[in-house]
Enzyme design. Structure first.
Site, short mmCIF file in Angstrom:
data_model
loop_
_atom_site.label_atom_id
_atom_site.label_comp_id
_atom_site.label_asym_id
_atom_site.label_seq_id
_atom_site.Cartn_x
_atom_site.Cartn_y
_atom_site.Cartn_z
CB CYS A 1 -1.02 -0.10 1.20
SG CYS A 1 -1.61 1.44 1.65
CG HIS A 2 1.85 5.57 -1.95
ND1 HIS A 2 1.72 5.87 -3.44
CD2 HIS A 2 2.69 6.16 -1.61
CE1 HIS A 2 2.82 6.47 -3.77
NE2 HIS A 2 3.30 6.66 -2.71
CB THR A 3 0.31 3.71 4.43
OG1 THR A 3 -0.74 4.46 3.59
CG2 THR A 3 0.77 4.48 5.60
CG HIS B 1 -0.46 -1.34 6.36
ND1 HIS B 1 0.68 -0.94 5.56
CD2 HIS B 1 -1.50 -0.88 5.85
CE1 HIS B 1 0.08 -0.06 4.66
NE2 HIS B 1 -1.26 -0.10 4.74
CD GLU B 2 -3.83 -3.69 0.94
OE1 GLU B 2 -3.86 -2.53 0.92
OE2 GLU B 2 -3.36 -3.96 -0.08
CB CYS C 1 -13.90 0.82 21.43
SG CYS C 1 -12.37 0.78 20.50
P1 NAD Z 1 -1.29 5.02 -4.94
O1 NAD Z 1 0.10 5.68 -5.25
O2 NAD Z 1 -1.38 3.66 -5.71
O3 NAD Z 1 -2.43 5.89 -5.84
C1 NAD Z 1 -2.44 7.44 -5.53
C2 NAD Z 1 -2.60 7.98 -6.84
O4 NAD Z 1 -2.76 9.52 -6.56
C3 NAD Z 1 -1.58 7.93 -7.96
O5 NAD Z 1 -2.16 7.23 -9.14
C4 NAD Z 1 -1.15 9.29 -8.12
O6 NAD Z 1 -0.70 9.38 -9.56
C5 NAD Z 1 -2.07 10.11 -8.01
N1 NAD Z 1 -1.99 11.38 -7.27
C6 NAD Z 1 -0.96 11.90 -6.55
N2 NAD Z 1 -0.99 13.26 -6.54
C7 NAD Z 1 -2.17 13.84 -7.20
C8 NAD Z 1 -2.68 14.89 -7.57
N3 NAD Z 1 -2.14 16.13 -7.03
N4 NAD Z 1 -3.71 15.00 -8.25
C9 NAD Z 1 -4.34 13.85 -8.87
N5 NAD Z 1 -3.82 12.49 -8.57
C10 NAD Z 1 -2.63 12.43 -7.83
O7 NAD Z 1 -1.57 4.98 -3.74
P2 NAD Z 1 -2.66 3.98 -2.64
O8 NAD Z 1 -2.23 2.67 -2.16
O9 NAD Z 1 -3.99 3.65 -3.51
O10 NAD Z 1 -3.39 5.12 -1.51
C11 NAD Z 1 -3.95 6.37 -1.72
C12 NAD Z 1 -3.77 7.14 -0.52
O11 NAD Z 1 -4.29 6.63 0.43
C13 NAD Z 1 -2.24 7.19 0.05
O12 NAD Z 1 -1.90 8.60 0.53
C14 NAD Z 1 -2.29 6.39 1.19
O13 NAD Z 1 -1.35 6.79 2.06
C15 NAD Z 1 -3.72 6.57 1.63
N6 NAD Z 1 -4.15 5.56 2.64
C16 NAD Z 1 -4.86 6.32 3.53
C17 NAD Z 1 -5.63 5.38 4.74
C18 NAD Z 1 -6.56 5.76 5.50
O14 NAD Z 1 -7.13 5.03 6.41
N7 NAD Z 1 -7.06 7.13 5.54
C19 NAD Z 1 -5.41 3.84 4.31
C20 NAD Z 1 -4.72 3.16 3.25
C21 NAD Z 1 -4.16 4.36 2.47
ZN ZN Z 2 -2.64 0.92 3.77
#
Ligand code: NAD
Ligand code: ZN
Length: 382
Positions: A47-49, A69-70, A105
């Site tokens: 995952c990106h995180t 974590h996934e 919770c």
């Molecule tokens: P990913 O890298 O596969 O996808 C992110 C996409 O966003 C990419 O295709 C990228 O080109 C695009 N992007 C980046 N900047 C941009 C912009 N300014 N405008 C338009 N598009 C843009 O990542 P992912 O694994 O799908 O994760 C997405 C996000 O969600 C990450 O920031 C990740 O950390 C976050 N996340 C959050 C939670 C939560 O619980 N809130 C959980 C998991 C992941």
């Molecule tokens: Zn994640």
């Protein structure tokens, strides 16, 4: 022969330094302590995180560390005081937990911000004793978000382990433990578009496309997909998405483009990029009077969200969603059952575009950094 109570030696991908390829090492995994579970991880996906905390740009470095974590796996043994899980149970470790006792919770509001077990990226040790369960020749190796699934065996707090239906194929449900629930839940639980409404999705990774699937399931009339990487438009087409906007194609803010395309703004938007510029655009492109924007992406450490207060006064709503607002232990078994019964409406094969064996884990990082495919499954037994 049972391995319960003994140190297990197994393979793990260890991050020794920020941004350097992971190396496959033999690690020692200590038995689970009080309220802990040791899990044999069969599948994990990137995952990106994970990538943010590996790159460590701006974040406090904590190395050597086992990321991940996934994932999905099978309980190997349980520590003292664990009664809800037993060896052989099929489980998803979850990066955020549910202690079932704290004010969050117990709150009647649906939320998943558990006081004890909510995501903590800076802690590299277990809560029970402040120590790690991983070591190499006795030298401690830090944990990541309490899951550290880039190891063939890991130790996780019982409040971060969702027991799932044993009929669920563990490879397919692996991304449900983070990306799928995060995106899908952000739309169906938080943005909640009504049938016939328009939805903009920012970021077309697995999280964003799961959010788009949520919009489709809710009956959205238009889904407008925004990304900077045209490769991701090709992935999105496989999910039936037809309208794309690349901010790079315009010399004005993308929110203006979307407001124009929709005659006033979209009804809902979900941001899944981690870019603060995209977060602001996602908010400013929703319709005044009723538009709702949900932020999901993890921002950089010094980011600040800036918009004119008038954008809020004119009755737009800005929300954030953590893990799709699902309660990890209470809700995830139900999500997996719905997936199995084909009630969720998701085809996991579209999300899992690549797979590699554990020794090739660095390829998964390359794919993610280049935006190739969506989720890369890492086969932990191979
Ligand atoms: P990913 O890298 O596969 O996808 C992110 C996409 O966003 C990419 O295709 C990228 O080109 C695009 N992007 C980046 N900047 C941009 C912009 N300014 N405008 C338009 N598009 C843009 O990542 P992912 O694994 O799908 O994760 C997405 C996000 O969600 C990450 O920031 C990740 O950390 C976050 N996340 C959050 C939670 C939560 O619980 N809130 C959980 C998991 C992941
Ligand atoms: Zn994640």
């Amino acid at each position: 022969m049972s391995t319960a109570g003994q140190v297990i030696r197994c393979k793990a991908a260890v991050a020794w330094e920020a941004g350097k390829p992971l190396s496959i090492e033999e690690v020692e995994v200590a038995p689970p302590q009080k309220h802990e579970v040791r899990i044999k991880i069969l599948f994990t996906s990137l995952c990106h995180t994970d990538v943010y905390y590996w790159e460590c740009k701006g974040y406090t470095p904590l190395f050597p560390r086992i990321l991940g974590h996934e994932a999905s796996g099978i309980v190997e043994s349980v520590g003292e005081g664990v009664s809800d899980l037993k060896p052989g149970d099929h489980v998803l470790p979850i990066f955020t937990g549910e202690c079932k006792e704290c004010r969050h919770c117990l709150s009647e509001e649906t939320n998943n911000m558990c006081d004890l077990l909510r995501i903590n990226c800076d802690r590299g040790v277990m809560l029970a004793d402040g120590k790690t369960r991983f070591s190499i020749n006795g030298k401690p190796i830090y944990h990541f978000v309490g899951t550290s699934t880039f190891s063939q065996y890991t130790v996780v707090h019982v409040g971060q382990v969702a027991k799932i239906n044993p009929n669920a194929p563990l490879d397919k449900v692996c991304p449900i433990s983070c990306g799928i629930c995060t995106g899908f839940g952000a739309t169906v639980n938080v943005a909640r578009p009504k049938k016939g409404q328009t939805v903009a999705i920012f970021g077309l990774g697995a999280v964003g496309l799961a959010a788009a699937e949520g919009a489709r399931v809710c009956g959205a009339s238009r889904i407008i997909a925004v990304d900077l990487n045209p490769r991701r438009f090709e992935e999105a087409k496989k999910f039936g998405i037809k309208e794309f906007v690349n901010p790079k194609d315009y010399n004005r803010p993308v929110q203006e483009v979307i407001v124009e395309m929709t005659g006033g703004g979209v009804d809902r938007s979900v941001e899944c990029t981690g870019s603060v510029e995209a977060m602001i655009s996602a908010f400013e492109c929703v319709h005044d009077g009723w538009g709702v924007c949900v932020l999901v992406g993890v921002p950089k450490i010094d980011d600040a969200f800036k918009t004119h207060p008038m954008n809020l006064l004119s009755e737009r709503t800005l929300k954030g969603a953590f893990y799709g607002n699902y309660k990890p232990l209470t809700d995830i078994p139900m999500v997996v059952d719905k997936y199995l019964n084909k009630e969720l409406g998701l085809d996991m094969d579209k999300f899992i575009t690549h797979s590699v064996s554990l020794p090739d884990i660095n390829k998964a990082f390359d794919y993610m950094l280049q935006g190739i495919g969506l989720r890369c499954l890492i086969l932990m037994d191979a």
